[in-house]
Design an enzyme around this catalytic site. Structure first.
Site, PDB file in Angstrom:
ATOM      1  N   ASN A   7      30.528 -18.700  68.546  1.00 28.78           N
ATOM      2  CA  ASN A   7      31.132 -19.510  69.606  1.00 28.78           C
ATOM      3  C   ASN A   7      31.477 -18.601  70.789  1.00 28.78           C
ATOM      4  OD1 ASN A   7      33.255 -20.680  71.238  1.00 28.78           O
ATOM      5  ND2 ASN A   7      33.384 -22.302  69.720  1.00 28.78           N
ATOM      6  N   HIS A  10      35.152 -18.073  74.663  1.00 28.43           N
ATOM      7  CA  HIS A  10      36.081 -17.093  75.243  1.00 28.43           C
ATOM      8  C   HIS A  10      35.428 -16.224  76.314  1.00 28.43           C
ATOM      9  CE1 HIS A  10      39.215 -18.357  72.776  1.00 28.43           C
ATOM     10  NE2 HIS A  10      39.309 -17.378  71.920  1.00 28.43           N
ATOM     11  N   HIS A  43      31.680 -25.099  73.691  1.00 26.41           N
ATOM     12  CA  HIS A  43      32.435 -26.347  73.798  1.00 26.41           C
ATOM     13  C   HIS A  43      32.549 -26.692  75.277  1.00 26.41           C
ATOM     14  CE1 HIS A  43      36.416 -28.611  72.588  1.00 26.41           C
ATOM     15  NE2 HIS A  43      35.604 -29.355  73.308  1.00 26.41           N
ATOM     16  N   ARG A  45      34.285 -28.699  77.572  1.00 29.55           N
ATOM     17  CA  ARG A  45      35.497 -29.542  77.556  1.00 29.55           C
ATOM     18  C   ARG A  45      35.526 -30.444  78.768  1.00 29.55           C
ATOM     19  NH1 ARG A  45      39.593 -27.338  73.802  1.00 29.55           N
ATOM     20  NH2 ARG A  45      40.927 -28.955  74.636  1.00 29.55           N
ATOM     21  N   ARG A  49      37.508 -26.061  81.338  1.00 29.53           N
ATOM     22  CA  ARG A  49      38.368 -24.876  81.500  1.00 29.53           C
ATOM     23  C   ARG A  49      37.637 -23.566  81.214  1.00 29.53           C
ATOM     24  NH1 ARG A  49      42.384 -25.466  76.327  1.00 29.53           N
ATOM     25  NH2 ARG A  49      42.782 -27.485  77.260  1.00 29.53           N
ATOM     26  N   GLU A  70      29.501 -28.350  71.247  1.00 28.52           N
ATOM     27  CA  GLU A  70      30.760 -28.948  70.773  1.00 28.52           C
ATOM     28  C   GLU A  70      31.303 -29.806  71.902  1.00 28.52           C
ATOM     29  OE1 GLU A  70      34.704 -27.025  69.640  1.00 28.52           O
ATOM     30  OE2 GLU A  70      33.200 -25.778  68.683  1.00 28.52           O
ATOM     31  N   THR A 101      41.003 -26.368  69.961  1.00 32.74           N
ATOM     32  CA  THR A 101      40.948 -27.574  69.132  1.00 32.74           C
ATOM     33  C   THR A 101      41.995 -27.459  68.028  1.00 32.74           C
ATOM     34  OG1 THR A 101      38.584 -27.447  69.515  1.00 32.74           O
ATOM     35  CG2 THR A 101      39.341 -29.093  67.937  1.00 32.74           C
ATOM     36  N   GLU A 151      31.714 -30.506  59.869  1.00 35.24           N
ATOM     37  CA  GLU A 151      32.224 -29.137  59.961  1.00 35.24           C
ATOM     38  C   GLU A 151      33.647 -29.176  59.416  1.00 35.24           C
ATOM     39  OE1 GLU A 151      31.652 -26.843  63.577  1.00 35.24           O
ATOM     40  OE2 GLU A 151      33.523 -25.757  63.200  1.00 35.24           O
ATOM     41  N   HIS A 190      36.869 -22.396  62.411  1.00 37.84           N
ATOM     42  CA  HIS A 190      38.165 -22.358  63.091  1.00 37.84           C
ATOM     43  C   HIS A 190      39.091 -21.353  62.428  1.00 37.84           C
ATOM     44  CE1 HIS A 190      41.376 -23.503  65.746  1.00 37.84           C
ATOM     45  NE2 HIS A 190      40.496 -24.244  66.403  1.00 37.84           N
TER      46      HIS A 190
HETATM   47  N1  PXP Z   1      34.705 -24.857  65.177  1.00 38.45           N
HETATM   48  C1  PXP Z   1      35.308 -25.711  66.045  1.00 38.45           C
HETATM   49  C2  PXP Z   1      35.075 -27.175  65.876  1.00 38.45           C
HETATM   50  C3  PXP Z   1      36.112 -25.236  67.095  1.00 38.45           C
HETATM   51  O1  PXP Z   1      36.700 -26.087  67.940  1.00 38.45           O
HETATM   52  C4  PXP Z   1      36.273 -23.835  67.234  1.00 38.45           C
HETATM   53  C5  PXP Z   1      37.101 -23.294  68.367  1.00 38.45           C
HETATM   54  O2  PXP Z   1      36.527 -23.611  69.574  1.00 38.45           O
HETATM   55  C6  PXP Z   1      35.627 -22.995  66.315  1.00 38.45           C
HETATM   56  C7  PXP Z   1      34.871 -23.526  65.282  1.00 38.45           C
HETATM   57  C8  PXP Z   1      35.745 -21.516  66.408  1.00 38.45           C
HETATM   58  O3  PXP Z   1      37.077 -21.146  66.140  1.00 38.45           O
HETATM   59  P1  PXP Z   1      37.549 -19.662  66.351  1.00 38.45           P
HETATM   60  O4  PXP Z   1      37.429 -19.357  67.824  1.00 38.45           O
HETATM   61  O5  PXP Z   1      38.967 -19.689  65.881  1.00 38.45           O
HETATM   62  O6  PXP Z   1      36.663 -18.791  65.529  1.00 38.45           O
END
Ligand code: PXP
Length: 262
Positions: A7, A10, A43, A45, A49, A70, A101, A151, A190
């Protein structure tokens, strides 16, 4: 063997902190793939952001692994996804005031709106995954919605005090089994880190882990390609035993050096 979805939200957060052009998640997706990412997740959004429309458009053209979009289950996002054609859409709940999330979707309470979004996307050839807590009632509702994937939300496991982690892990194991009995395919994510990922990666039937924060954090120290390589090693070859107890995995977080060994 579980695969790794990286992901990159960031990376866009850092760019948006200055509203500039760097770092570019499109370039970094390539580095993640070079490090072994099996997929790239972003993601988009509603408030834009971090990830921007331009990012998803360019990523669609450049990602050579798989692009997982996402997004919230809204008409605006479904229209974007239909135009874009990602390899998968993961539907998540979205609140403007949240930092990230927070919970899973309440699919049992969602009704026809969600089902129709799932159908629209899947009939256009885009598999849909629903981000949910590993609860039987939610998983049953996911199956009824027609979605092919779920998921499982690993936040409860990741945030639990050490004494409660075995119970949280057991919920994920059971959730994964139940989902598969219902004919669903299973991803999870997550809050997973280099320290807590292996027991989740070792769950039978777990197909892909979506991981962001911990990889981007480590990338600041070792570079993204290396950070992804280290995580891929843990996800694809988790040490299965012992998971808990004396000298066990959960009390034995891997040091950066240990992970870096070939
Ligand atoms: N899965 C989903 C559905 C998420 O919303 C996120 C965070 O954006 C992640 C996985 C990844 O989470 P993390 O950044 O804590 O590894």
């Amino acid at each position: 063997m579980a695969s790794l979805g990286v992901n990159l939200d960031h990376t866009a957060t850092v760019r948006q902190a200055r509203r500039t052009v760097e770092p570019d998640p499109v370039t970094l997706a390539l580095m993640a793939e070079l490090g072994g990412a099996d997929g790239i997740t972003v993601h988009l959004r509603e408030d834009r952001r971090h990830i921007q429309d331009r990012d998803v458009e360019l990523l669609r053209r450049t990602v050579r692994s798989r692009l997982n979009l996402e997004m919230a289950a809204t008409a605006e996002m479904v229209a974007i996804a239909l135009k874009l054609g990602p390899d998968m859409v993961t539907l998540v709940p979205e609140k403007r005031e949240e930092v990230t999330t927070e919970g899973g979707l309440d699919v049992s309470a969602a009704g026809d709106g969600l089902r129709s979004h799932v159908q629209q996307l899947q009939s256009a050839g885009i598999p849909v995954s629903l981000f949910v807590d590993a609860e039987a009632s939610q998983l049953e509702a996911c199956a009824r919605s027609g979605a092919r994937w779920v998921e499982l939300h690993t936040g409860g496991y990741a945030d639990a005090p050490a004494a409660e982690q075995p119970l949280e892990l057991a919920k994920l194991v059971e959730g994964c089994q139940r989902a598969r009995q219902l004919g669903l395919r299973v991803n999870a994510g997550h809050g997973l880190t280099y320290q807590n990922v292996e027991p989740v990666a070792a769950i039978e039937g777990m197909e892909e882990l979506n991981i962001g924060h911990t990889i981007i954090a480590r990338a600041l120290a070792v570079g993204l390609q290396e950070a992804v390589r280290q995580m891929k090693e843990l996800v694809s070859r988790p040490r299965h035993e012992p998971l808990f107890g004396e000298g066990a995995l959960l009390q034995n977080p891997l040091s950066l050096d240990a992970v870096a060994q070939p």
